[in-house]
Scaffold this active site. Structure first.
Site, short mmCIF file in Angstrom:
data_model
loop_
_atom_site.label_atom_id
_atom_site.label_comp_id
_atom_site.label_asym_id
_atom_site.label_seq_id
_atom_site.Cartn_x
_atom_site.Cartn_y
_atom_site.Cartn_z
N HIS A 48 25.78 4.95 28.21
CA HIS A 48 26.52 6.19 27.94
C HIS A 48 27.64 5.92 26.95
O HIS A 48 28.32 4.92 27.08
CB HIS A 48 27.12 6.71 29.26
N GLY A 73 0.78 -1.24 0.00
CA GLY A 73 0.00 0.00 0.00
C GLY A 73 0.80 1.28 0.00
O GLY A 73 1.96 1.32 -0.43
#
Ligand code: NAD
Length: 458
Positions: free
Chosen positions: A437, A41
């Site tokens: 981190h 689609g």
């Protein structure tokens, strides 16, 4: 069961429709998909996938061509070949398209090619073929709409389908509408070097997003050289020899092309919906309840054709709900407050839940935490420090009500606050999640901690 009898028939094989068929099949239902064009689609062929492939190229080109020096890259001759950009875009689409076709086979889903229409009593007609289904799911999507008096010609006046599938780049373009389509194409064209004018009727870009987010986007767009005009009323457009003139109440602007990006209307006509007793709202969207049931027994509807957030992942969420309801395996009703919204502009915009203003309107006493990306190590490493992450929480209970991100990779990061919302989590819990981190995700934790004034790095 004869070959054209099914438990579930899905009208429309977009991301929402084919996902619903797969879930139905997983739940033991014999499922079919009727597709008028191509499986996958809008999302796969003219929407999410090809546009993000184009934005991948424009982002890379912009970084090397305009910002290479900052990173120590010397590439004075960098340029592009649009044919190859288009070929890569098509390659990405085709790879995924093959995948979807394979998924239909793997899940034993029969695919009918052609335009289908409901005939009532569980019957669907596709050309000469008649299908009988115990349940029908309408998933026909939406299409770009224009403004009165402005018609798409596919050359000078275009919609997002034309822009996405184009094999060339305009030197200049005016874009009407600063919703997701407008700001994504403004990003793409500007990064590729086109002159871009963006016209928005309301007073801010991405007007459905948090107001502060719109502010950052406007500031960054202006800095990037996009001529942004908000609060503008377009009165018409004239096609001339070398371009288009867009007329506004207080002047006009000219460009090679005009992209109209003012929203998408439902594909709910000529589907036999009236014959089947399916009610539409005033704008033509199919009316549904929280289990995606329409007004007609035995007919469900999902995705863009029902309105609400016209987003591929919302359509999938709704498709699974419909299939599970049909199979009597209800897990969770439709909840638009849990749908993530993602816009792939530069900077990216992503959100979930309530904006600060919506939270106040719903009667919450609100606490807000905000963390600027300029204080995040990874954002500095990326060279993308514009933007912030913002958490909206209930002041009494601490529950996270909404998250609003504007900045690099915001669309990848919104999943974490969305999960916190699904779990009905509190802002402090998001803050206590141990973020790796150096990552951008630390800025999510910091914004969550900032709700109680305990962010570390600001
Ligand atoms: P939209 O509704 O998101 O935005 C349309 C914008 O046009 C609005 O800001 C509106 O105020 C403005 N507008 C309307 N009439 C105007 C006028 N006369 N003059 C100037 N501005 C006007 O629609 P869209 O951007 O076309 O996108 C269509 C749908 O597809 C939306 O639901 C959108 O969310 C979805 N979409 C999503 C993504 C994504 O998730 N990344 C990308 C593209 C499209």
């Amino acid at each position: 069961m004869p070959p054209s009898e099914f438990d579930v028939a899905v009208l429309g094989g977009g991301f929402g429709g084919y996902s619903a068929a797969i879930r139905a099949s997983q739940l033991g239902k014999k499922a079919a998909v009727v597709e008028a064009d191509k499986l996958g689609g809008t999302c796969l062929h003219t929407g999410c996938i090809p546009t993000k492939a184009l934005l991948e190229t424009s982002g890379l080109y912009h970084k090397v061509h305009d910002r290479g020096q900052e990173f120590g890259i010397v590439a004075p001759e960098s340029s592009f070949d649009y044919e190859r950009i288009a070929a890569r875009r098509d390659g990405v689409v085709n790879q995924l398209w093959k995948g979807v076709q394979g998924l239909m086979r793997k899940n034993h889903i029969e695919v009918f090619e052609g335009k289908g229409a409901l005939e009532g009593d569980g019957r669907l007609r596709v050309g000469e073929t008649e299908i009988q289904a115990r349940a029908i799911i309408v998933a026909t999507g939406a299409q770009p709409r224009s403004l009165p008096g402005i018609e798409f010609d596919g050359e000078r006046i275009i919609n997002s389908d034309h822009a996405t599938l184009s094999r060339s780049l305009p030197g200049s373009i005016v874009i009407i509408g600063a919703g997701a389509v407008g700001v994504e194409f403004a990003t793409f064209y500007r990064q590729m070097g086109s002159t871009v004018t963006l016209l928005e009727a309301l007073e801010r870009l991405v007007p459905l997003e948090d107001e502060e987010v719109s502010g950052v986007l406007l500031q960054t767009f202006k800095k990037a050289g996009i001529d942004c005009r908000v609060g503008v009323r377009v009165t018409g457009a004239r096609v001339g020899e070398d371009g288009v003139t867009v007329e506004m109440e207080d002047g006009s602007v000219q460009a090679e092309k005009l992209l109209v990006a003012v929203g998408r209307g439902p594909r709910s006509q000529d589907l036999g919906l009236d014959k089947a007793g399916v009610e539409l709202d005033q704008r033509g969207f199919v009316k549904v309840d929280e289990w995606m049931r329409t007004s007609a027994p035995g007919v469900w509807a999902i995705g863009d054709v029902v309105g609400g957030y016209q987003l591929a992942h919302a359509a999938v969420h709704e498709g699974l709900i419909a299939a599970e309801d049909i199979a009597d395996r209800r897990v969770q009703p439709r909840n638009e407050d849990l749908v993530t919204r993602c816009t792939y502009s530069t900077p990216e915009v992503a959100s979930v839940g309530l904006t600060e203003a919506q939270a106040r309107d719903r009667g919450h006493d609100v606490k807000v935490g905000k963390f600027p990306l300029v204080a995040n190590g990874r954002a500095i490493i990326h060279g993308e420090t514009q933007g912030f992450f913002k958490m909206v929480a209930d002041a009494g209970t601490g529950q996270l009500l909404g998250a609003h991100l504007v900045g690099v990779q915001a669309t990848e990061l919104i999943g974490e606050p969305a999960l916190a919302r699904l779990f009905e989590g509190d802002a402090w819990e998001l803050g206590r999640n141990v973020h790796p981190h150096p990552t951008l995700s630390e800025a999510l934790g910091e914004a969550a901690m900032a709700v109680d004034g305990t962010a570390i790095n600001i």
